[in-house]
Design a protein around this motif. Structure first.
Motif, PDB file in Angstrom:
ATOM      1  N   SER A   1     -47.550  11.160   4.129  1.00  0.00           N
ATOM      2  CA  SER A   1     -48.013  12.396   4.757  1.00  0.00           C
ATOM      3  C   SER A   1     -49.520  12.383   4.993  1.00  0.00           C
ATOM      4  CB  SER A   1     -47.642  13.599   3.876  1.00  0.00           C
ATOM      5  OG  SER A   1     -46.239  13.712   3.743  1.00  0.00           O
ATOM      6  N   TYR A   2     -50.211  11.473   4.345  1.00  0.00           N
ATOM      7  CA  TYR A   2     -51.673  11.347   4.480  1.00  0.00           C
ATOM      8  C   TYR A   2     -51.988   9.884   4.741  1.00  0.00           C
ATOM      9  CZ  TYR A   2     -51.444  15.949   2.342  1.00  0.00           C
ATOM     10  OH  TYR A   2     -51.153  17.260   2.073  1.00  0.00           O
ATOM     11  N   PHE A   3     -51.615   9.413   5.937  1.00  0.00           N
ATOM     12  CA  PHE A   3     -51.553   7.981   6.198  1.00  0.00           C
ATOM     13  C   PHE A   3     -52.896   7.298   5.988  1.00  0.00           C
ATOM     14  CE2 PHE A   3     -51.537   4.222   8.976  1.00  0.00           C
ATOM     15  CZ  PHE A   3     -50.457   3.558   8.429  1.00  0.00           C
ATOM     16  N   SER A   4     -53.938   7.700   6.728  1.00  0.00           N
ATOM     17  CA  SER A   4     -55.211   6.971   6.641  1.00  0.00           C
ATOM     18  C   SER A   4     -55.816   7.080   5.248  1.00  0.00           C
ATOM     19  CB  SER A   4     -56.197   7.485   7.692  1.00  0.00           C
ATOM     20  OG  SER A   4     -56.604   8.812   7.426  1.00  0.00           O
ATOM     21  N   LYS A   5     -55.685   8.225   4.620  1.00  0.00           N
ATOM     22  CA  LYS A   5     -56.201   8.403   3.261  1.00  0.00           C
ATOM     23  C   LYS A   5     -55.510   7.463   2.287  1.00  0.00           C
ATOM     24  CE  LYS A   5     -56.940  11.987  -0.249  1.00  0.00           C
ATOM     25  NZ  LYS A   5     -56.772  13.433  -0.553  1.00  0.00           N
ATOM     26  N   ASP A   6     -54.183   7.375   2.385  1.00  0.00           N
ATOM     27  CA  ASP A   6     -53.433   6.520   1.467  1.00  0.00           C
ATOM     28  C   ASP A   6     -53.666   5.039   1.755  1.00  0.00           C
ATOM     29  OD1 ASP A   6     -52.457   8.654   0.065  1.00  0.00           O
ATOM     30  OD2 ASP A   6     -50.524   8.714   1.088  1.00  0.00           O
TER      31      ASP A   6
ATOM     32  N   GLY B   1     -67.703   1.218   9.491  1.00  0.00           N
ATOM     33  CA  GLY B   1     -67.972   2.345  10.370  1.00  0.00           C
ATOM     34  C   GLY B   1     -67.117   3.527   9.977  1.00  0.00           C
ATOM     35  N   GLU B   2     -67.119   4.533  10.833  1.00  0.00           N
ATOM     36  CA  GLU B   2     -66.302   5.725  10.630  1.00  0.00           C
ATOM     37  C   GLU B   2     -65.619   6.092  11.932  1.00  0.00           C
ATOM     38  OE1 GLU B   2     -68.757   8.891   9.236  1.00  0.00           O
ATOM     39  OE2 GLU B   2     -68.955   8.075   7.203  1.00  0.00           O
ATOM     40  N   SER B   3     -64.472   6.738  11.811  1.00  0.00           N
ATOM     41  CA  SER B   3     -63.780   7.261  12.979  1.00  0.00           C
ATOM     42  C   SER B   3     -64.497   8.508  13.492  1.00  0.00           C
ATOM     43  CB  SER B   3     -62.341   7.614  12.605  1.00  0.00           C
ATOM     44  OG  SER B   3     -62.328   8.740  11.723  1.00  0.00           O
ATOM     45  N   VAL B   4     -64.022   9.057  14.593  1.00  0.00           N
ATOM     46  CA  VAL B   4     -64.582  10.289  15.141  1.00  0.00           C
ATOM     47  C   VAL B   4     -64.619  11.384  14.080  1.00  0.00           C
ATOM     48  CG1 VAL B   4     -64.254  12.122  16.852  1.00  0.00           C
ATOM     49  CG2 VAL B   4     -63.866   9.729  17.498  1.00  0.00           C
ATOM     50  N   GLN B   5     -63.560  11.482  13.284  1.00  0.00           N
ATOM     51  CA  GLN B   5     -63.446  12.526  12.272  1.00  0.00           C
ATOM     52  C   GLN B   5     -64.067  12.137  10.926  1.00  0.00           C
ATOM     53  OE1 GLN B   5     -59.783  15.145  12.452  1.00  0.00           O
ATOM     54  NE2 GLN B   5     -58.943  13.308  13.415  1.00  0.00           N
TER      55      GLN B   5
ATOM     56  N   VAL C   1     -57.853   0.311  12.570  1.00  0.00           N
ATOM     57  CA  VAL C   1     -58.970   0.555  13.482  1.00  0.00           C
ATOM     58  C   VAL C   1     -59.017   2.018  13.917  1.00  0.00           C
ATOM     59  CG1 VAL C   1     -59.952  -0.051  15.731  1.00  0.00           C
ATOM     60  CG2 VAL C   1     -58.953  -1.840  14.298  1.00  0.00           C
ATOM     61  N   ASN C   2     -57.871   2.659  14.046  1.00  0.00           N
ATOM     62  CA  ASN C   2     -57.762   3.996  14.638  1.00  0.00           C
ATOM     63  C   ASN C   2     -57.123   4.982  13.655  1.00  0.00           C
ATOM     64  OD1 ASN C   2     -57.481   6.192  16.354  1.00  0.00           O
ATOM     65  ND2 ASN C   2     -56.093   5.186  17.792  1.00  0.00           N
ATOM     66  N   PRO C   3     -57.822   5.349  12.582  1.00  0.00           N
ATOM     67  CA  PRO C   3     -57.215   6.229  11.582  1.00  0.00           C
ATOM     68  C   PRO C   3     -56.892   7.629  12.101  1.00  0.00           C
ATOM     69  CG  PRO C   3     -59.528   5.839  11.081  1.00  0.00           C
ATOM     70  CD  PRO C   3     -59.167   4.898  12.176  1.00  0.00           C
ATOM     71  N   ASP C   4     -57.770   8.205  12.931  1.00  0.00           N
ATOM     72  CA  ASP C   4     -57.521   9.559  13.436  1.00  0.00           C
ATOM     73  C   ASP C   4     -56.255   9.604  14.284  1.00  0.00           C
ATOM     74  OD1 ASP C   4     -59.961  10.018  12.268  1.00  0.00           O
ATOM     75  OD2 ASP C   4     -61.038  10.365  14.148  1.00  0.00           O
ATOM     76  N   GLY C   5     -56.116   8.615  15.157  1.00  0.00           N
ATOM     77  CA  GLY C   5     -54.935   8.571  16.004  1.00  0.00           C
ATOM     78  C   GLY C   5     -53.667   8.377  15.204  1.00  0.00           C
ATOM     79  N   ALA C   6     -53.722   7.489  14.211  1.00  0.00           N
ATOM     80  CA  ALA C   6     -52.545   7.256  13.371  1.00  0.00           C
ATOM     81  C   ALA C   6     -52.136   8.528  12.638  1.00  0.00           C
ATOM     82  CB  ALA C   6     -52.820   6.128  12.381  1.00  0.00           C
ATOM     83  N   ASP C   7     -53.118   9.265  12.110  1.00  0.00           N
ATOM     84  CA  ASP C   7     -52.794  10.523  11.430  1.00  0.00           C
ATOM     85  C   ASP C   7     -52.172  11.520  12.392  1.00  0.00           C
ATOM     86  OD1 ASP C   7     -53.609   9.759   8.891  1.00  0.00           O
ATOM     87  OD2 ASP C   7     -55.662  10.461   9.174  1.00  0.00           O
ATOM     88  N   LEU C   8     -52.607  11.513  13.633  1.00  0.00           N
ATOM     89  CA  LEU C   8     -52.028  12.400  14.639  1.00  0.00           C
ATOM     90  C   LEU C   8     -50.553  12.081  14.864  1.00  0.00           C
ATOM     91  CD1 LEU C   8     -53.137  14.684  16.517  1.00  0.00           C
ATOM     92  CD2 LEU C   8     -53.285  12.954  18.303  1.00  0.00           C
ATOM     93  N   VAL C   9     -50.232  10.788  14.934  1.00  0.00           N
ATOM     94  CA  VAL C   9     -48.850  10.366  15.133  1.00  0.00           C
ATOM     95  C   VAL C   9     -47.984  10.747  13.934  1.00  0.00           C
ATOM     96  CG1 VAL C   9     -47.328   8.361  15.375  1.00  0.00           C
ATOM     97  CG2 VAL C   9     -49.437   8.494  16.701  1.00  0.00           C
TER      98      VAL C   9
ATOM     99  N   ASN D   1     -48.593  13.017  11.522  1.00  0.00           N
ATOM    100  CA  ASN D   1     -48.599  14.394  11.033  1.00  0.00           C
ATOM    101  C   ASN D   1     -48.942  15.442  12.077  1.00  0.00           C
ATOM    102  OD1 ASN D   1     -48.239  13.903   8.011  1.00  0.00           O
ATOM    103  ND2 ASN D   1     -49.934  12.530   8.528  1.00  0.00           N
ATOM    104  N   GLY D   2     -49.130  15.022  13.318  1.00  0.00           N
ATOM    105  CA  GLY D   2     -49.330  15.977  14.391  1.00  0.00           C
ATOM    106  C   GLY D   2     -50.537  16.869  14.213  1.00  0.00           C
ATOM    107  N   GLY D   3     -50.377  18.113  14.533  1.00  0.00           N
ATOM    108  CA  GLY D   3     -51.464  19.076  14.549  1.00  0.00           C
ATOM    109  C   GLY D   3     -52.123  19.332  13.221  1.00  0.00           C
ATOM    110  N   ASP D   4     -51.511  18.911  12.127  1.00  0.00           N
ATOM    111  CA  ASP D   4     -52.112  19.120  10.809  1.00  0.00           C
ATOM    112  C   ASP D   4     -53.453  18.415  10.672  1.00  0.00           C
ATOM    113  OD1 ASP D   4     -49.919  20.593  10.134  1.00  0.00           O
ATOM    114  OD2 ASP D   4     -48.942  19.008   8.977  1.00  0.00           O
ATOM    115  N   PHE D   5     -53.693  17.399  11.497  1.00  0.00           N
ATOM    116  CA  PHE D   5     -54.916  16.616  11.375  1.00  0.00           C
ATOM    117  C   PHE D   5     -55.870  16.838  12.549  1.00  0.00           C
ATOM    118  CE2 PHE D   5     -52.363  14.558   8.227  1.00  0.00           C
ATOM    119  CZ  PHE D   5     -53.281  14.147   7.275  1.00  0.00           C
TER     120      PHE D   5
END
Length: 310
Positions: free
Chosen positions: A16-21, A43-47, A117-125, A127-131
């Motif tokens: 449920s917390y993909f990039s964090k985990d 580096g860091e992602s956009v978020q 490489v793309n943690p924000d996008g992966a979290d979107l996939v 968990n959707g709008g939660d991220f």
């Protein structure tokens, strides 16, 4: 302390917390393999999510292996974590492949893995709008019906269209979207800029970009030494059973592999690991076969690059 057992990270594919985990798993690998594996923030992602690298080996031949430029292709993040753990387990028993022990390989080769490489996008996939951060709530391109097939980052930029090349992808778009947007300018995104800086620092001798769907290997980008690169690609094709894509020149593309080959004239592969599944995540049941086909790929690729580029 050296990691003494191989395990799979496939359970994180349902997190449920993909990039964090994923980042927790990376830091734990570093903690339990001190002196062999080194974790760095590149580096860091956009978020603001850290983009991490894992470095193994101390050789002069440098290999970059990275995954999940495209958000819905996060099965490749799991694959890289498992490849790393598998490599560590072979190191522990000093296993040999092609008459070269893993211990000796790591004297000649330095592996750098960027597993997400793309943690924000992966979290979107996942968990959707939660991220979606508050400042992005009104962005029209963030259409909830598209989240399951999302490829871009949170800015709606397709990271594998954000690299400068002489023959850019012909299907790129300008406006933010779930896929194919090339961005306002090359390296506009912090994720691709992080890969640029990492590459300029290490000046890698070879790279593998892992993508998810099609069971094919892309290896061309108008390179000068096509015989060398075809030979390396054939070795990986034989190991995985994936077909080589033969393209008519000039080959077009704006991905990392294309930029790397064009700028450094070193071998680069894009490997699509699963049977084609369309615009969605690869089903978890495909993973066992994916891993078995790809577990030795970093080792074989590194050996080929070492022998053919020294």
């Amino acid at each position: 302390m050296i990691n003494r057992s191989y395990k799979s990270y496939i359970n994180l594919y349902e997190s449920s917390y993909f990039s964090k985990d994923i980042n927790k798993a990376i830091y734990k690998l570093g903690k339990y393999n001190k002196g062999l594996l080194y974790v760095n923030k590149i580096g860091e992602s956009v978020q603001g999510t850290p983009i991490l690298s894992l470095t193994i080996g101390r050789g002069s031949t440098k290999i970059l292996i990275q995954a999940t430029h495209h958000a819905r292709e996060a099965i490749t993040t799991i694959l890289l974590l498992d490849q790393i753990n598998y490599l560590l387990s072979l190191y522990e028993i000093d296993y040999s492949i092609n008459n070269m022990s893993i211990c000796n390989l790591l004297k000649y080769v330095t592996f750098v893995f960027v597993v997400l490489v793309n943690p924000d996008g992966a979290d979107l996939v996942f968990n959707g709008g939660d991220f979606i951060p508050q400042e992005y709530k009104d962005k029209q391109y963030l259409n909830e019906s598209l989240f399951s097939c999302w490829k871009a980052n949170i800015n709606g930029v397709d990271l594998n269209r954000n690299y400068p090349t002489m023959y850019p992808s012909i299907d790129s778009v300008i406006a933010p979207a779930y896929k194919s947007c090339k961005g306002p300018y090359y390296f506009s995104e912090p994720e691709t800029y992080a890969l640029k800086c990492l590459t300029e620092k290490y000046r890698f001798d070879g790279t593998i970009s892992y993508h998810s769907s099609g069971e094919v290997i892309f290896w061309q980008y108008n390179q000068l030494n096509i015989e060398r690169d075809l030979s390396i690609a054939n070795t990986i094709s034989k190991e995985t059973g994936y077909n080589l894509e033969i393209e008519k020149e000039p080959v077009t593309g704006s991905g990392y592999k294309d930029w790397f080959i064009e700028n450094y004239q070193k071998p680069g592969l894009t490997i699509e690991v699963s049977p084609y599944v369309g615009e969605k995540k690869v089903p978890i049941e495909n993973y066992k076969d994916i891993f078995e086909r790809n577990k030795n790929v970093p080792i074989l690729f590194a050996q080929e690059v070492f022998y053919k580029t020294i």
